[in-house]
Design a protein around this motif. Structure first.
Motif, mmCIF file in Angstrom:
data_model
loop_
_atom_site.group_PDB
_atom_site.id
_atom_site.type_symbol
_atom_site.label_atom_id
_atom_site.label_comp_id
_atom_site.label_asym_id
_atom_site.label_seq_id
_atom_site.Cartn_x
_atom_site.Cartn_y
_atom_site.Cartn_z
ATOM 1 N N HIS A 1 -2.506 -7.587 2.010
ATOM 2 C CA HIS A 1 -3.270 -6.063 2.121
ATOM 3 C C HIS A 1 -3.564 -6.617 3.901
ATOM 4 O O HIS A 1 -4.196 -7.510 3.809
ATOM 5 C CB HIS A 1 -3.933 -6.077 1.540
ATOM 6 N N LYS A 2 -3.225 -5.525 4.786
ATOM 7 C CA LYS A 2 -3.970 -5.873 6.346
ATOM 8 C C LYS A 2 -5.146 -5.057 6.438
ATOM 9 O O LYS A 2 -5.284 -3.981 5.956
ATOM 10 C CB LYS A 2 -3.051 -6.248 7.318
ATOM 11 N N VAL B 1 4.395 2.329 -2.581
ATOM 12 C CA VAL B 1 3.659 2.006 -1.061
ATOM 13 C C VAL B 1 3.702 1.489 -0.546
ATOM 14 O O VAL B 1 3.768 -0.225 -1.202
ATOM 15 C CB VAL B 1 1.829 1.908 -1.635
ATOM 16 N N THR B 2 4.355 0.948 1.032
ATOM 17 C CA THR B 2 5.218 0.041 1.663
ATOM 18 C C THR B 2 3.672 -0.872 2.596
ATOM 19 O O THR B 2 3.267 0.285 3.802
ATOM 20 C CB THR B 2 5.927 0.012 2.401
ATOM 21 N N GLN B 3 3.733 -1.726 2.824
ATOM 22 C CA GLN B 3 2.181 -2.478 3.527
ATOM 23 C C GLN B 3 2.809 -2.968 4.686
ATOM 24 O O GLN B 3 4.078 -2.788 4.689
ATOM 25 C CB GLN B 3 1.219 -3.039 2.709
ATOM 26 N N ARG C 1 -16.488 -3.204 9.627
ATOM 27 C CA ARG C 1 -16.113 -3.591 10.912
ATOM 28 C C ARG C 1 -14.717 -4.255 10.834
ATOM 29 O O ARG C 1 -13.642 -4.594 11.421
ATOM 30 C CB ARG C 1 -16.416 -5.534 11.034
ATOM 31 N N GLY C 2 -13.944 -4.282 9.886
ATOM 32 C CA GLY C 2 -12.491 -3.878 9.176
ATOM 33 C C GLY C 2 -11.781 -5.533 9.146
ATOM 34 O O GLY C 2 -10.507 -6.150 9.600
ATOM 35 N N VAL C 3 -12.987 -6.309 8.311
ATOM 36 C CA VAL C 3 -11.763 -8.105 8.364
ATOM 37 C C VAL C 3 -11.500 -8.032 7.370
ATOM 38 O O VAL C 3 -11.437 -7.350 6.210
ATOM 39 C CB VAL C 3 -13.746 -8.967 7.619
ATOM 40 N N ASN C 4 -10.365 -8.555 7.871
ATOM 41 C CA ASN C 4 -8.732 -8.586 7.144
ATOM 42 C C ASN C 4 -9.496 -9.791 5.982
ATOM 43 O O ASN C 4 -9.688 -11.009 6.111
ATOM 44 C CB ASN C 4 -7.966 -9.114 7.659
ATOM 45 N N ASP D 1 -4.838 -1.054 10.364
ATOM 46 C CA ASP D 1 -5.977 -1.793 11.112
ATOM 47 C C ASP D 1 -6.725 -2.533 10.958
ATOM 48 O O ASP D 1 -7.654 -2.496 9.877
ATOM 49 C CB ASP D 1 -6.561 -1.233 12.756
ATOM 50 N N ASP D 2 -7.216 -4.105 11.613
ATOM 51 C CA ASP D 2 -8.070 -4.901 11.606
ATOM 52 C C ASP D 2 -9.221 -5.184 12.354
ATOM 53 O O ASP D 2 -9.174 -4.832 13.117
ATOM 54 C CB ASP D 2 -7.535 -6.079 10.478
ATOM 55 N N LEU D 3 -10.391 -6.423 12.195
ATOM 56 C CA LEU D 3 -11.039 -5.984 14.068
ATOM 57 C C LEU D 3 -10.257 -6.947 14.357
ATOM 58 O O LEU D 3 -10.660 -6.429 15.320
ATOM 59 C CB LEU D 3 -12.051 -7.450 12.937
ATOM 60 N N HIS D 4 -9.693 -7.431 14.187
ATOM 61 C CA HIS D 4 -7.948 -8.110 15.720
ATOM 62 C C HIS D 4 -8.075 -6.769 15.954
ATOM 63 O O HIS D 4 -8.069 -6.434 17.841
ATOM 64 C CB HIS D 4 -7.673 -9.136 15.159
ATOM 65 N N ASP D 5 -7.290 -5.986 15.418
ATOM 66 C CA ASP D 5 -6.688 -4.515 16.674
ATOM 67 C C ASP D 5 -8.149 -3.987 16.954
ATOM 68 O O ASP D 5 -7.656 -4.057 18.055
ATOM 69 C CB ASP D 5 -6.384 -3.956 15.875
#
Ligand SMILES: Cc1ncc(C[n+]2csc(CCOP(=O)(O)OP(=O)(O)O)c2C)c(N)n1
Ligand code: SF4
Ligand SMILES: [Mg+2]
Length: 351
Positions: A206-207, A265-267, A129-132, A315-319
């Motif tokens: 990290h996001k 690597v730029t976050q 689900r991509g939870v941050n 992206d994460d769940l909110h996105d």
């Protein structure tokens, strides 16, 4: 649960971070784990990472399930939010908390039993689900708290303390997390703080869903000859693909390296992961290559550690859900219940 609070006194010359906090301000109660347990080293690494990142303790939420590993949030970040969930159910509680308040940094702490046995479904869905979050597995290959039964991460052929072999196939949480879409995937060893602290720092900044599978020997039940999760075995078979430094967004980057030997690597928040290559041309931006490499090295009996995969643009769940920037728990009634006219308009748009 009873626990012993650590005395508040500390040496007056203890270094302070940008917030004026010492490392002691990120500690918790005195650990009741067995002396020498790998989990205590992971707690110390978390304390160091949060201190060095100048994180405000009240902006962190630590959640766990059940197990010796899941007890550890009592032993760090005493001033942060905490929730000790049911066995294997930490991910759904963390997901709910994250949906309600996207402004906190979420740290899920779990064991191999908590994650790969009873909690496998919850783990899988929180990642896909991509939870941050930083999902930290303290992996000792046994159920330590209930006295040393094999867990689902125990390698086939690994022997119990009494010599009984494990005949079942192991679940590799790193490979699983890669398949499920985790955007920051690392493996480390509780006995290697130099590697572990930067990995934790990178994951906290990290996001997206970040997994660190940290091999963490159980000195009471799984640290004998014949175990593949003992201190000696991991030291002998540890193959690190890279070494990382984390440069928070405000710090200047100094070029103290040979061109080509280091990857930057730029976050999403501007922080930079400075990766010093150790194993040939390992590329941590290639998910499929990472999976293949893990399988190949595993067949040779190696335990691959380091930052194995990162997608700094994840992206994460909110996105995915397109939620508002304001945390949902701060919206007032008028924003949460916009009224019949808005509902009518929405329904009309769907006809
Ligand atoms: C629903 C439920 N089933 C079983 C248990 C018993 N139990 C407690 S901890 C544990 C396993 C812990 O293993 P792990 O997550 O690997 O943590 P460790 O103690 O090894 O750090 C089990 C089976 C429980 N508490 N709740
Ligand atoms: S039983 Fe094992 S996992 Fe639990 S505290 Fe002791 S050494 Fe650590
Ligand atoms: Mg365990």
């Amino acid at each position: 649960m009873t626990y012993l609070a650590k005395p508040k006194l500390h040496h007056p010359k203890l270094p302070e971070n940008a917030l004026g906090f010492t490392r002691r301000d990120y500690e918790g109660a005195i650990s009741t784990l067995c002396a020498g347990c790998g989990h205590d080293s992971i707690s110390a690494a978390i304390v160091q990472a949060c201190f060095e990142l100048d994180l405000e303790p009240h902006r962190i939420a630590k959640l766990s399930g059940i197990g010796c590993s899941s007890k550890t949030p009592f032993y760090f970040l005493a001033q942060s939010h905490g929730f000790n969930a049911v066995h294997g159910r930490m991910p759904s509680v963390l997901t709910g908390a994250n949906l309600a308040n996207r402004d906190l940094i979420y740290l899920g702490v779990s064991g191999d039993g908590d994650t790969a046995s009873i909690g496998l479904g919850q783990f899988a869905h929180s990642v896909r689900r991509g939870v941050n979050m930083l999902y930290m597995v303290e992996n000792n290959g046994v159920y330590g708290l209930t006295k040393g039964q094999f867990s689902a991460t125990s390698d086939r052929g690994s022997k119990s303390k009494k010599g009984v072999p494990n005949n079942e196939q192991a679940i590799d949480l790193v490979s699983l997390a890669l398949q499920l879409g985790a955007s920051y995937v690392a493996r480390s060893f509780s006995g290697d703080k130099t590697q572990l602290v930067p990995l934790i720092k990178g994951a906290l900044l990290h996001k997206g869903p970040a997994l660190i599978d940290t091999i963490s020997p159980c000195v009471a039940f799984n640290n004998h000859a014949g175990s593949t999760k003992s201190f000696d075995y991991v030291r002998e078979h540890n193959e690190s693909v890279n070494r990382m430094d984390v440069i928070p967004f405000r710090a200047p980057i100094t070029a103290d390296y040979e061109p080509g030997s280091v990857e930057l690597v730029t976050q999403h928040d501007g922080s930079v992961l400075k990766l010093r290559k150790v194993a040939g041309h390992y590329d941590p931006s290639d998910r499929v290559a990472a999976l293949n490499y893990l399988q190949e090295r595993q067949a040779e009996g190696e335990i691959v550690t380091g930052l194995l995969y990162v997608d700094p643009e994840a992206d994460d769940l909110h996105d995915y859900l397109n939620t508002v920037e304001t945390p949902l728990n701060r919206l007032d009634d008028a924003q949460l219940v916009p009224g019949a006219a808005v509902l009518d308009k929405l329904n009309a748009s769907l006809r």
